[in-house]
Scaffold this active site. Structure first.
Site, PDB file in Angstrom:
ATOM      1  CE1 TYR A 157      -2.285  -0.031  -8.144  1.00 47.07           C
ATOM      2  CE2 TYR A 157      -1.547  -0.944  -6.586  1.00 47.07           C
ATOM      3  CZ  TYR A 157      -1.507   0.212  -7.258  1.00 47.07           C
ATOM      4  OH  TYR A 157       0.067   0.908  -7.613  1.00 47.07           O
ATOM      5  CB  THR A 192       2.773  10.472  -3.970  1.00 52.88           C
ATOM      6  OG1 THR A 192       2.508   9.228  -3.377  1.00 52.88           O
ATOM      7  CG2 THR A 192       4.468   8.980  -4.473  1.00 52.88           C
TER       8      THR A 192
END
Length: 255
Positions: A157, A192
């Site tokens: 990532y 989130t």
């Protein structure tokens, strides 16, 4: 939102990965600023419910389900947008996945790179000529704080997100003469649903807050506001940049 409600009036935007989290926040903020927004995700049901909610709020939105790793689906996303709205002005490449923590397994690596980097190369290749044809506009690529530092947990990532930042610089050079600006955002820890496990870890949060001068977790609105800025004429002389939205985490040693 520190921008006039009409600052993006008449502009058309595509936001990938925009049915939840940061992507949804960006789509809402662009719509609030007057843009007509194409909501996109691989989950067709989530796309339908998102455009229904935004439409009920009075926004001009359209939904197109799209798997960003599917080249034909990306072409349809751009083609249908241009056909429906007559052009394209703003592209936000937000769709992404984290991958397996701590893994360098090549199958996981290939999947993460395909979603987080290769798909952006493919989508920008399709979309930017339309933005240039409309007289110019803004492309916003979602990078990450992990692109700025070493990371032993989200290896592929972080590597992909570093590539996204370099892609923004390359595209900015290539398309600047056509008045297309390309920038990357690098969020730090943002509240989130995906970050809830980290935020529930007391030891992690104590370390992170010590490393963050503003001493708080970021909000979706923090990222969305930066996106509206980069999409609007307020940033008309900014291109090729990676802007960290991290409360200062990237610039401190934690002291």
């Amino acid at each position: 939102m520190p921008f006039a409600a009409h600052c993006l009036s008449g502009r058309t935007a595509i936001v990938t990965g925009s049915t939840q989290g940061i992507g949804l926040g960006i789509a809402q903020a662009l719509a609030n600023a007057g843009a007509q927004v194409v909501i996109s995700s691989e989950d067709a049901q989530a796309v339908a419910s998102t455009i229904a909610a935004l439409g009920d709020a009075g926004h001009k939105v359209h939904g197109i389900a799209c798997d960003v790793t599917d080249g034909d689906a990306l072409a349809a996303l751009v083609g249908e947008t241009v056909t429906r709205f007559g052009g394209l002005d703003i592209l936000v490449c937000n769709a992404g996945i984290t991958g397996e923590a701590g893994s360098w397994a090549l199958d996981d690596f290939d999947r993460v790179i395909a979603v987080n980097l290769r798909s952006i190369v493919a989508l920008t290749t399709l979309a930017i000529p339309h933005i240039a044809a409309a007289g110019g506009g803004s492309v916003i690529l979602m990078s990450s704080l992990s692109a700025l530092r070493g990371n032993g947990a989200i290896n592929a990532y972080a590597l992909a997100k570093a590539g996204v930042a370099q892609l923004a610089r390359n595209l900015a050079v290539q398309w600047g003469p056509d008045n297309v600006r390309v920038n990357a955002l690098a969020p730090g820890l943002i509240a989130t649903p995906l970050s809830e496990p980290l935020m529930a870890d007391g030891d992690f949060m104590a370390r992170r807050m010590q490393m963050t001068p503003l001493r708080r977790v970021g909000t979706v609105a923090d990222v969305a506001s930066a996106s509206v800025f980069l999409a609007s004429p307020a940033s008309s002389f900014i291109t090729g940049q990676q802007i960290a939205i991290d409360g200062g985490t990237s610039i401190t040693d934690g002291s």
